[in-house]
Each structure stands twice: as structure tokens, then as C-alpha cells.
Design an enzyme around this catalytic site. Structure first.
Site, PDB file in Angstrom:
ATOM      1  N   ASP A  26       0.837  -1.206   0.000  1.00  0.00           N
ATOM      2  CA  ASP A  26       0.000   0.000   0.000  1.00  0.00           C
ATOM      3  C   ASP A  26       0.872   1.256   0.000  1.00  0.00           C
ATOM      4  O   ASP A  26       1.968   1.256   0.556  1.00  0.00           O
ATOM      5  CB  ASP A  26      -0.887  -0.040   1.260  1.00  0.00           C
ATOM      6  CG  ASP A  26      -2.017   0.952   1.173  1.00  0.00           C
ATOM      7  OD1 ASP A  26      -2.308   1.456   0.073  1.00  0.00           O
ATOM      8  OD2 ASP A  26      -2.615   1.242   2.221  1.00  0.00           O
ATOM      9  N   ASN A  74     -10.354  -3.266  -6.799  1.00  0.00           N
ATOM     10  CA  ASN A  74      -9.473  -2.314  -7.508  1.00  0.00           C
ATOM     11  C   ASN A  74      -9.900  -2.025  -8.947  1.00  0.00           C
ATOM     12  O   ASN A  74      -9.466  -1.042  -9.534  1.00  0.00           O
ATOM     13  CB  ASN A  74      -8.012  -2.795  -7.493  1.00  0.00           C
ATOM     14  CG  ASN A  74      -7.327  -2.628  -6.162  1.00  0.00           C
ATOM     15  OD1 ASN A  74      -6.391  -3.347  -5.832  1.00  0.00           O
ATOM     16  ND2 ASN A  74      -7.789  -1.674  -5.355  1.00  0.00           N
TER      17      ASN A  74
END
Ligand code: FPP
Length: 245
Positions: A26, A74
Site C-alpha cells: 500500500d 481495484n
């Protein structure tokens, strides 16, 4: 048992290594934003970090590692960002040599169906070509969601019930585990999440039931082998009780 053993260069290193380390990569977007660059630059830099960390994991003798590369959610990102990530995948999947020289098996977690046909073919090919590599397994979670993983396993078992192979009351935890994308690989012992967020974000939620967590504010593109060593040293010092005393 000694907690640490000496590495060749005389630095301390943990004796107790996790059987499976899961990485949540991340902070790529923020890394790019901080530099006034478009988000895909962060993913490209993140992919370089991914390669560096995979190599380090192999060097220190980890046996199972997994990386959250693309979640089932995503796909909702802007089309140009999704496209950029797909192109990074394509380039990576085209080059299997390092995995073979490093004797590393690669498997994908998640359904391949959602990817373009050429990417799916590359995924099947890389899984096939590295099938007999036995020193480390690299799992790449791509189009992966933990809830989707459990629902997928439930459908397989429901089908077996419908076919009369099993009855519902015969279903056990291990039967569910055997039908997850990680079947045959150990549960996650240690989750590493950089970038300051402290959540699992639907990553291997079944497999992380007893995992330890290591959080750091470093953004994924800046994550280093030294930081991984720090996480492993901290992991080795934790007492795990698995619900006991
Ligand atoms: C999360 O950071 C990252 C992703 C959704 C993509 C991760 C993909 C890569 C690192 C490329 C992997 C490539 C290979 C070959 C495995 P974010 O974009 O959510 O960051 P932010 O929270 O700062 O916006």
C-alpha cells in the site's frame, strides 16, 4: 530456543521465521503524489520494490510469501490506472527467468477470468513453468478478495453436496481451507502493511485468523529489505497463543 542466529555478516537474525508472510503493498499512489507524479509512477516503483523484496525473502530462507497486488475492488479505479497496473503485470509475467534461477514457484490467488486473455495465458504459463520449483512459493493475489475466496470455496463444497459426494454436516474447517486459493499452503503468520493504514482490506481473511501484524508508515515504494528484517525480528519476539493461555 535462541531467538536469533548470526548471519554471515555477523548481524543478528531471527531463528523463528514465519511460515507465510503476507505483504499488503500500500501507498504507491501517495508516493507518486508526494512527488507531483501521476499514480502509475507509484505502481511502477512499487513493482521494483516487489522484485527487491521477493529476492530478499529468498535470500533469508522464507518459504511462502504472498503479495496483495490487485483486489476484486481495484477494478473500480480510473481506467488509466487499471491499465497501467495491467501493463506492469504483463511486463513482469513475460520474464520468468529469475523465478527459475531462484527455484521459486509462482501461483496466483484469485480468479483469472477477469483479466485480458493474454494476461490469463501468461499466468497459466508461469504457474506451469515454475510448478517444480521448490525452494520458495510466491503467491500473487490478483483479482483477489478474501470474501470472494470463501464464497468460491463454498460453491465448490455446495456442488459436492448437490452431487451427493458429501453431506452438509460433514463439512469441516479443513475442507473449507482445502478449497481456498491458498490450498496446500500454510496460513499467514505475519502480515506486513506499510503506509500507515491498519486494516486487512479483505486480504486472506480466513488465512489470517491467527496472524501477527506489522504496520509501518513507510510507503510501499520506499519499503526496504532492512524494514522486512525489522518486522521479522519483531515477529520472532511475539508470543503466540492461538486462543490458548
Ligand atoms: C495499493 O496502493 C497498490 C495497488 C492497488 C497496486 C499494487 C500493484 C503493484 C505494486 C504492482 C505489482 C506488480 C507486480 C509485478 C506484482 P495504492 O495505490 O492504494 O496507494 P495509495 O493508498 O497511496 O493511494
Amino acid at each position: 530456543m535462541a531467538l536469533f542466529k548470526k548471519k554471515d555478516d555477523d548481524t543478528a537474525f531471527p531463528e523463528v521465521l514465519p511460515a507465510h508472510v503476507g505483504f499488503i503493498m500500500d501507498g504507491n499512489g501517495r508516493w507518486a503524489k508526494k512527488r507531483g507524479l501521476p499514480r502509475p509512477f507509484g505502481h511502477r516503483e512499487g513493482a521494483k520494490t516487489f522484485r527487491k523484496i521477493v529476492r530478499h525473502c529468498k535470500d533469508i530462507g522464507l518459504q511462502n510469501i504472498s503479495f496483495y497486488a490487485f483486489s476484486t475492488e481495484n477494478w473500480q479505479r480510473p481506467a488509466d490506472e487499471v491499465q497501467a497496473i495491467m501493463n506492469i503485470f504483463r511486463e513482469y509475467l513475460d520474464d520468468v527467468r529469475e523465478l527459475l534461477t531462484e527455484n521459486t514457484r509462482m501461483v496466483f490467488l484469485g480468479s483469472k477470468d477477469a483479466f485480458d486473455e493474454d494476461i490469463q495465458q501468461k499466468m497459466f504459463k508461469i504457474e506451469d513453468e515454475t510448478r517444480n520449483c521448490s525452494e520458495m512459493t510466491l503467491m500473487l493475489a490478483a483479482n483477489y478478495g478474501g470474501r470472494d475466496d470463501i464464497a468460491h470455496a463454498a460453491k465448490i463444497l455446495a456442488e459436492k453436496v448437490r452431487n451427493g459426494e458429501i453431506s452438509p454436516d460433514e463439512i469441516t474447517e479443513s475442507m473449507i481451507a482445502e478449497n481456498l486459493y491458498t490450498a496446500g499452503y500454510p496460513d499467514v503468520d505475519l502480515v506486513i502493511r506499510p503506509s500507515g493504514e491498519m486494516r486487512l482490506s479483505n486480504y486472506l481473511i480466513w488465512q489470517c485468523a491467527y496472524a501477527e501484524y506489522y504496520f509501518t508508515n513507510i510507503l510501499w515504494p520506499d519499503f526496504t529489505p532492512d524494514e522486512l528484517d525489522k518486522a521479522l525480528i519483531e515477529y520472532a519476539s511475539r508470543q503466540r497463543r492461538f486462543g490458548g493461555v
